[in-house]
Design a protein around this motif. Structure first.
Motif, PDB file in Angstrom:
ATOM      1  N   HIS A  11      43.526  55.715  45.739  1.00  0.00           N
ATOM      2  CA  HIS A  11      44.619  54.862  45.724  1.00  0.00           C
ATOM      3  C   HIS A  11      44.974  55.173  47.312  1.00  0.00           C
ATOM      4  O   HIS A  11      44.956  55.948  48.004  1.00  0.00           O
ATOM      5  N   ASP A  14      46.606  57.902  49.040  1.00  0.00           N
ATOM      6  CA  ASP A  14      46.144  59.330  48.643  1.00  0.00           C
ATOM      7  C   ASP A  14      45.695  60.105  49.866  1.00  0.00           C
ATOM      8  O   ASP A  14      45.567  61.129  49.887  1.00  0.00           O
ATOM      9  N   HIS A 124      42.798  60.165  40.000  1.00  0.00           N
ATOM     10  CA  HIS A 124      42.413  61.264  41.097  1.00  0.00           C
ATOM     11  C   HIS A 124      41.113  62.183  40.264  1.00  0.00           C
ATOM     12  O   HIS A 124      40.193  62.281  40.987  1.00  0.00           O
TER      13      HIS A 124
ATOM     14  N   TYR B  32      53.086  59.782  37.154  1.00  0.00           N
ATOM     15  CA  TYR B  32      53.354  60.876  37.728  1.00  0.00           C
ATOM     16  C   TYR B  32      54.468  61.873  37.025  1.00  0.00           C
ATOM     17  O   TYR B  32      55.032  62.641  37.404  1.00  0.00           O
TER      18      TYR B  32
HETATM   19 ZN   LIG Z   1      46.899  58.531  43.880  1.00  0.00          ZN
END
Ligand SMILES: [Zn+2]
Lengths: 221, 119
Positions: A11, A14, A124, B32
């Protein structure tokens, strides 16, 4: 001194996990290539107040990424054109082949990515896995080292202390400015990066100051 | 994007009825919530999210309801498209109708995009 460093992240933004190191390499004259797999199309932050939308976000984030790269000193940005959140469903072997072609083209002395399985977001983890698969296609003696960032809270319990910690204090200001290029994602936002930027307390600054990596041993043995 | 005014939205929904349209529909709590970043860790949380992108549909009528946040339902021959929690919208220069619902922290939580061309 590194000959050529390859960053592989899914992304835009990142790269903050290695951008201090990247700034330092670039200052030393080491070329840095950044392979960014998606444009973060599914991000929830549209700017504060919102000025992007679900359909314009990819273009906005691409511009932000290009500006961040300019500030970091990355002059070779490669976009894989994949879609945010979908990496794990792709044909990973085919993606590893695409990455392998880039590795063979630029012949990096070091590759940096996320630690497969320990980096929280499925994109990720998959990104790290693709890197490892690509490197494992290279004969053992020609494999570049792979340094990984791990994001899970218990990373040190599972993986031990990081193998490498770089203190990027000298370029901290530049690193933070480059992160701010990702305006929609970090300016005034309530996510980890946005809060660290606005707080500027010791803990947040240390998070930016130290870049921790684990060497992915299976990739090079 | 602007705050939803029901009358304007209703007109826009009517404009795209009874023809092939492409839909992006998304419910999104973010990735997240598992606590990658300490500040994002709000304790035990069952994370869910769905999206479908560029599903081709045709709706006979579409309606917006509620007093804000709003709900939209699109009635199809054999079923429905539904979104709730919508707060803002726009018609862009390509004639696409984009709806969004922001959560209390200003992040996108739900999205519904309608377009005559694939998105
Ligand atoms: Zn990311």
């Amino acid at each position: 001194m590194e000959k050529h460093v390859l960053l592989v992240f899914p992304h835009p933004d990142d790269e903050v996990f290695a951008s201090g190191s990247a700034i330092q390499w670039s200052q030393q004259g080491t070329p840095v290539t950044y392979v960014c797999a998606t444009l973060g199309e599914m991000g929830r932050n549209m700017g504060v107040p919102a000025y992007a939308n679900r359909e314009t976000l990819p273009q906005v984030r691409q511009q932000e990424l290009m500006e961040a790269c300019r500030q970091i000193g990355i002059d070779d940005l490669r976009l894989l054109g994949l879609r945010d959140k979908t990496l794990e469903f792709e044909d990973l072997d085919a993606l590893a082949d695409r990455l392998l072609a880039i590795i063979q083209e630029i012949n990096p002395s070091l590759i940096i990515t996320f630690y497969p399985g320990y980096s929280v977001h499925p994109d990720h983890n998959t990104c790290g896995e693709i890197v490892v698969r690509a490197v494992q296609k290279i004969p053992v003696e020609g494999r570049p080292p792979v340094y990984c960032r791990a994001l899970v809270k218990n990373a040190e319990q599972v993986l031990g202390k990081p193998d490498i910690t770089w203190d990027v204090s000298e370029v901290l200001e530049q690193k933070i400015e480059a992160l701010k290029a990702h305006r929609t994602q970090v300016i005034g936002t309530k996510n980890g990066l946005g809060e660290r930027l606005s707080k500027q307390d010791t803990e947040s600054m240390n998070w930016f100051r130290f870049e921790h990596f684990w060497i992915y041993k299976e990739a090079i043995e | 994007m602007q705050s939803i005014r029901k009358e304007d939205v209703q007109q826009a929904l009517d404009r795209l009825s009874n023809q092939q349209v492409y839909v992006h529909l998304e419910s999104n709590q973010g990735a997240y919530t598992q606590g990658a970043y300490p500040s994002a860790n709000k304790g035990p949380f069952h994370h869910t999210g769905v999206f479908i992108r560029n599903a081709g549909i045709r709706y006979s009528h579409g309606k917006i309801t509620g007093d804000g946040p709003f709900r939209i339902g699109l009635k199809m021959e054999f079923g429905w498209v539904y979104a709730e929690g919508l707060t803002d919208w726009e018609q862009d220069d390509q004639g696409r109708i984009l709806f969004v619902g922001y959560d209390l922290e200003g992040r996108l939580a739900v999205a519904l995009d309608l377009s005559q061309q694939p998105l």
